[in-house]
Enzyme design. Structure first.
Site, mmCIF file in Angstrom:
data_model
loop_
_atom_site.group_PDB
_atom_site.id
_atom_site.type_symbol
_atom_site.label_atom_id
_atom_site.label_comp_id
_atom_site.label_asym_id
_atom_site.label_seq_id
_atom_site.Cartn_x
_atom_site.Cartn_y
_atom_site.Cartn_z
ATOM 1 N N ASP A 48 15.568 -29.133 23.816
ATOM 2 C CA ASP A 48 16.695 -28.814 22.928
ATOM 3 C C ASP A 48 17.557 -27.709 23.551
ATOM 4 O O ASP A 48 18.794 -27.835 23.657
ATOM 5 C CB ASP A 48 16.106 -28.365 21.567
ATOM 6 C CG ASP A 48 17.119 -28.333 20.438
ATOM 7 O OD1 ASP A 48 18.280 -28.725 20.661
ATOM 8 O OD2 ASP A 48 16.742 -27.901 19.333
ATOM 9 N N SER A 92 8.219 -34.549 20.442
ATOM 10 C CA SER A 92 7.083 -33.896 19.749
ATOM 11 C C SER A 92 5.938 -33.458 20.666
ATOM 12 O O SER A 92 5.015 -32.778 20.196
ATOM 13 C CB SER A 92 6.483 -34.771 18.631
ATOM 14 O OG SER A 92 7.297 -34.747 17.477
ATOM 15 N N GLY A 137 5.806 -31.357 23.104
ATOM 16 C CA GLY A 137 5.861 -29.995 23.632
ATOM 17 C C GLY A 137 5.474 -29.005 22.541
ATOM 18 O O GLY A 137 4.329 -28.977 22.085
HETATM 19 N N1 AR6 Z 1 14.052 -32.622 30.233
HETATM 20 C C1 AR6 Z 1 13.103 -33.493 29.864
HETATM 21 N N2 AR6 Z 1 11.990 -33.141 29.196
HETATM 22 C C2 AR6 Z 1 11.849 -31.836 28.884
HETATM 23 C C3 AR6 Z 1 12.811 -30.852 29.219
HETATM 24 C C4 AR6 Z 1 13.951 -31.297 29.925
HETATM 25 N N3 AR6 Z 1 14.928 -30.460 30.279
HETATM 26 N N4 AR6 Z 1 12.370 -29.649 28.754
HETATM 27 C C5 AR6 Z 1 11.175 -29.876 28.158
HETATM 28 N N5 AR6 Z 1 10.850 -31.177 28.255
HETATM 29 P P1 AR6 Z 1 9.824 -29.827 23.338
HETATM 30 P P2 AR6 Z 1 9.108 -30.942 20.704
HETATM 31 C C6 AR6 Z 1 9.674 -31.897 27.735
HETATM 32 O O1 AR6 Z 1 9.010 -28.610 23.082
HETATM 33 O O2 AR6 Z 1 7.661 -30.902 21.036
HETATM 34 C C7 AR6 Z 1 12.465 -27.011 20.266
HETATM 35 O O3 AR6 Z 1 12.499 -25.620 20.160
HETATM 36 C C8 AR6 Z 1 8.430 -31.092 27.427
HETATM 37 O O4 AR6 Z 1 7.664 -30.876 28.600
HETATM 38 O O5 AR6 Z 1 11.156 -29.647 23.952
HETATM 39 O O6 AR6 Z 1 9.674 -32.159 20.024
HETATM 40 C C9 AR6 Z 1 13.191 -27.710 19.130
HETATM 41 O O7 AR6 Z 1 14.285 -26.939 18.661
HETATM 42 C C10 AR6 Z 1 7.721 -32.011 26.440
HETATM 43 O O8 AR6 Z 1 6.996 -33.026 27.144
HETATM 44 O O9 AR6 Z 1 10.078 -30.670 21.958
HETATM 45 C C11 AR6 Z 1 12.123 -27.836 18.090
HETATM 46 O O10 AR6 Z 1 11.998 -26.652 17.320
HETATM 47 C C12 AR6 Z 1 8.868 -32.712 25.703
HETATM 48 O O11 AR6 Z 1 10.034 -32.460 26.490
HETATM 49 C C13 AR6 Z 1 10.876 -28.047 18.906
HETATM 50 O O12 AR6 Z 1 11.114 -27.452 20.176
HETATM 51 C C14 AR6 Z 1 9.120 -32.196 24.293
HETATM 52 O O13 AR6 Z 1 8.931 -30.799 24.237
HETATM 53 C C15 AR6 Z 1 10.606 -29.520 19.143
HETATM 54 O O14 AR6 Z 1 9.383 -29.684 19.782
#
Ligand code: AR6
Length: 173
Positions: free
Chosen positions: A37, A120, A122
């Site tokens: 995000d 979800s 991460g």
């Molecule tokens: N490109 C692709 N994948 C990524 C990137 C990127 N630039 N950065 C992280 N990932 P998360 P969630 C991966 O935490 O679990 C936020 O603060 C990461 O390694 O981004 O849905 C939102 O505002 C993981 O595999 O999302 C919400 O509050 C995946 O993306 C919350 O985090 C998702 O990790 C959402 O949590």
């Protein structure tokens, strides 16, 4: 086109992808956060947040679409995945809904290519293998039903995620 040609894995940031829409793993406020995000908002620029402010948030399992601004991607589909609470709080249904709603918005906007992060898996703590299984299953299902979808990319931020998606794709074909 074969299913293999329409399903790809990208190792790296989703923000680098030149597709019609990238999917953001957002939270219910749609006002930004960490992880993917944060990366999407940084790369898109402040106009994205301005458009998001006007959307009035988004419920878990739902999705909303905006422009892509400074991103290569034309549009961003913001979806809100479930927070993992052990697996018996309908997390799987909610995660499936994120993929279904994202594909619905893609089709409604007459777009043809889309990239997903591991929604979800991460900060929200969903076990990666289970989250990726849902991602692949729902994507194969959407591709089977909609010839207008030309490309689905799974953006994998690290080699661990890449290996999980590769194994699942091999298993499916
Ligand atoms: N490109 C692709 N994948 C990524 C990137 C990127 N630039 N950065 C992280 N990932 P998360 P969630 C991966 O935490 O679990 C936020 O603060 C990461 O390694 O981004 O849905 C939102 O505002 C993981 O595999 O999302 C919400 O509050 C995946 O993306 C919350 O985090 C998702 O990790 C959402 O949590």
């Amino acid at each position: 086109m074969t299913m293999q040609e329409r399903l790809k894995i990208h190792l790296g940031s989703i923000t680098d992808l030149d597709v019609d829409a990238i999917v953001n793993a957002a939270n219910t406020t749609l006002l930004g956060g960490g992880g993917v995000d944060g990366a999407i908002h940084r790369a898109a620029g402040p106009e994205l947040l301005a458009e998001c402010r006007a959307l009035g948030g988004c419920q878990t399992g739902d999705a909303k679409i905006t422009k892509g601004y400074n991103l290569k991607a034309r549009q961003v589909i913001h979806t809100v995945g479930p927070v993992w609470k052990g697996g018996d709080h309908s997390e799987d249904d909610q995660l499936r809904s994120c993929y279904r709603r994202s594909f619905e918005l893609l089709i409604r906007a007459k777009l043809h290519s889309i990239a997903f992060p591991a929604i979800s898996a991460g900060a929200y703590g969903y076990p990666l293998e289970d989250a990726a299984e849902i991602a692949v299953r729902e994507s194969v299902n959407a591709l089977n039903h909609h010839r207008s979808i030309k490309l689905v990319v799974f953006a994998c931020f690290d080699r661990t995620a890449e290996a999980v998606y590769e194994r699942l794709l091999t298993k499916h074909f």
